[in-house]
Design a protein around this motif. Structure first.
Motif, short mmCIF file in Angstrom:
data_model
loop_
_atom_site.label_atom_id
_atom_site.label_comp_id
_atom_site.label_asym_id
_atom_site.label_seq_id
_atom_site.Cartn_x
_atom_site.Cartn_y
_atom_site.Cartn_z
N THR A 117 0.85 -1.19 0.00
CA THR A 117 0.00 0.00 0.00
C THR A 117 0.88 1.24 0.00
O THR A 117 1.88 1.30 0.71
CB THR A 117 -0.92 0.02 1.23
OG1 THR A 117 -1.62 -1.24 1.32
CG2 THR A 117 -1.92 1.15 1.13
N LYS B 176 -4.30 7.52 0.75
CA LYS B 176 -3.88 6.25 0.19
C LYS B 176 -4.09 6.26 -1.32
O LYS B 176 -5.10 6.73 -1.82
CB LYS B 176 -4.69 5.12 0.82
CG LYS B 176 -4.44 3.74 0.22
CD LYS B 176 -5.35 2.70 0.88
CE LYS B 176 -5.20 1.35 0.24
NZ LYS B 176 -6.11 0.36 0.85
N THR C 80 -5.07 4.60 -4.64
CA THR C 80 -6.00 3.53 -4.99
C THR C 80 -5.78 2.99 -6.40
O THR C 80 -6.34 1.96 -6.76
CB THR C 80 -7.44 4.03 -4.87
OG1 THR C 80 -7.63 5.10 -5.80
CG2 THR C 80 -7.71 4.51 -3.45
#
Length: 590
Positions: free
Chosen positions: A74, A83, A85
């Motif tokens: 991640t 984050k 994606t």
């Protein structure tokens, strides 16, 4: 170069301060329990509107088992804590990498990589630096140094190989300073242009080389480039020397095991960067010892002149596919490669045992053949004469009237002489004349009354093809005998004139052959005699019964063996069917 290093250290100090300021933000991401690997020292540099690739360096085998333990990667933007994606327009996730397709100045910053496994969690920060391109610059300000050897052929490798596995398609062009390089006599491109091969390097080849990649990813076209600073070294180092294998062949049997050592001498002092590997059919041999074909570790020994490098190849069981294949050992070094190979060939069959058995068999057959021929020579010759009479010349027209002149002891008055006379006058004609068709001359039977013996003997022997001479131990030592002149005349013709062939029939066993006349003894030693008394005691004029009494039995009452008569026929003239010819060469002269 000094200015470049100063800029690098300034940017590194700035990144550390930013990392400390954003530590609280990272903790807010809920990843404070992850094993922190800090900030990766190596920076990623990019120009605006070019691509930039950030690899997560935590995906390494020494942290966890990549092949057997599941994991996920991640990416976070540390400044915003957001984050990634993969749906962003400016960034793409590919495996464990984060790729910016067209970077801008606002993309410069710190990016957090987190790797999670079922039991562990790791994190590390990567730094992206975006710098405006200087006007008129022909190369990037940050460079990777690669060294090549003067007066050798060597390669420059483009540092963009990580992009090739994640993009859809790409093309690469090479520049030296601002000049586009073209394929020619000195420059050659390999590995889809990732490798620049330079022939006969000189000091003029030093400088900055830039490889520029244009790629397509998900329909987006982007570019990225890296600059290599090429340095020319002039060391006393020489190419490695491959001693074994030396392009030879090795004969082995299927199913056997082999152990072959690759030996390389490197005439270099100090630290070296030479590797030795085995390969088969273009693939490197595995170091896994559980595999049928594997290679051992590289062993090194430093001596005053350089380094000895060795690496062994092990084949636990040779299979048919291993034959007629070059098994290659390669040595890679900065001064150039060294290559040697050997080829497995099927082992020649062991012919020693079959040849020995064959030779022994042939020898036994030969010996048995000799023994059989010696034992059955008479029978074989007689059989051949009967089957192939046309190989022998006919006796018709040779000027001879009789096949044999028979001479035997006459008028000696003893029992043996009487038995021999009965044998000559009755048994011999019955067998040879009536059964086999020979013509015999026997003095007294075939001569005319009143003829002189001397004239008869002399004329008749000229008309005979053989002299059949029967004798005993005393028959030739009595000149008063009627047959004495016949015997002497026949022996004279046989020994001196060589005009008459003689067949000797020894009618009794001789206790001392020296009692025979010298002429007969010489003839007997020369050609041998048919010993009528041998094996069977029927030729003795007397024999002893079990009760000790002597039984007087005449010779005519005994029946001679068939083998005796075959021997007689063997020495008699051959009755062939072929026509006589003075120049004819007979196949056999038996």
């Amino acid at each position: 170069m000094a200015v470049g290093f100063a800029v690098l250290w300034t940017l590194w100090a700035w990144s550390i301060s930013v990392s400390a300021a954003s530590q609280n933000e990272t903790a807010g991401l809920g990843e404070s329990v992850c094993e922190d690997h800090g900030e990766e020292f190596e920076r990623v540099f990019a120009f605006p509107n070019e691509a930039a690739l950030l690899d997560c360096e935590l995906v390494k085998w020494y942290l966890f088992d990549l092949f057997n333990i599941p994991y996920n990667v991640t990416w976070y933007d540390q400044r915003s804590g957001l984050k990634f994606t993969g749906e962003e327009k400016h960034a793409v996730l590919r495996g464990s990498s984060l790729l910016f397709l067209n970077t801008h100045m606002e993309h410069q910053g710190h990016y957090l990589c987190i790797v999670r496994t079922p039991d562990q969690c790791y994190k590390q920060v990567r730094v992206l630096l975006v710098e405006e391109e200087a006007f008129g610059a022909c190369h990037r300000p940050w460079t990777a140094v690669q060294r090549v050897q003067n007066q050798f052929n060597d390669n420059l490798r483009c540092p963009l190989s990580d992009y090739t596995s994640i993009v859809d398609s790409y093309s690469i062009h090479w520049y030296k300073d601002c000049e586009l390089l073209q394929k020619g006599s000195r420059f050659h491109f390999t590995e889809n242009n990732l490798m620049l091969h330079i022939r006969q390097i000189s000091y003029d080849d030093a400088g900055f080389y830039t490889c520029r990649m244009t790629f397509n990813l998900t329909g987006v076209i982007s570019v990225v480039s890296e600059t290599i600073e090429c340095e020319i070294t002039d060391s006393s180092l020489k190419r490695p020397q491959m001693l074994e294998p030396n392009n030879s062949t090795m004969k082995v049997s299927e199913g056997s095991s082999i152990n072959k050592t690759c030996r390389v001498f490197l005439p270099a002092k100090g630290i070296h960067m030479t590797g030795v590997v085995w390969e088969i059919k273009g693939y490197y041999v595995s170091p896994n010892t559980s595999e049928r074909i594997h290679q051992g570790p590289q062993e090194e020994l430093q001596v005053a002149e350089g380094w000895w490098l060795e690496r062994s190849l092990f084949v636990s069981r040779v299979e048919p596919d291993d034959f007629i294949v070059n098994i290659t050992c390669r040595a890679f070094s900065h001064q150039g490669p060294a290559v040697g190979y050997f080829t497995l060939l099927p082992e020649d069959p062991n012919l020693l045992l079959p040849i020995g058995l064959l030779a022994t068999t042939m020898a036994l057959i030969f010996i048995m053949g000799l023994l059989l021929y010696r034992e059955f020579k008479v029978e074989l010759v007689l059989l051949f004469r009967n089957l192939f009479p046309f190989f022998y010349a006919s006796t018709d027209g040779d000027g001879k009237l009789y096949d044999a002149y028979v001479v035997y002891p006459q008028g000696q008055g003893d029992t043996l002489s009487e038995a021999i006379e009965t044998f000559v006058l009755k048994t011999l004609p019955q067998v040879l004349e009536e059964y086999y068709g020979y013509r015999l001359f026997i003095l007294g039977r075939d001569s005319l009354p009143g003829q002189a013996v001397t004239d008869v003997v002399d004329e008749t022997m000229n008309l005979c093809r053989r002299l059949l001479l029967l004798y005993t131990s005393s028959s030739l030592s009595r000149p008063d005998s009627l047959s004495w002149f016949e015997q002497q005349e026949g022996l004279h013709r046989a020994l001196l004139d060589d005009s008459l062939s003689v067949m000797l029939l020894e009618m009794e066993q001789l206790s001392d052959p020296s009692i025979l006349p010298e002429s007969l003894r010489l003839l007997r030693d020369k050609q041998g005699a048919l010993q009528a008394w041998k094996r069977r005691r029927r030729w003795k004029c007397t024999r002893t019964e079990e009760d000790g009494e002597e039984d007087q039995t005449p010779l005519s009452l005994f029946t001679l063996s068939a083998r005796f008569w075959r021997k007689v026929l063997y020495y008699m003239p051959v009755r062939g069917k072929a026509k006589r010819h003075s120049k004819r060469k007979l196949l056999l002269n038996l």
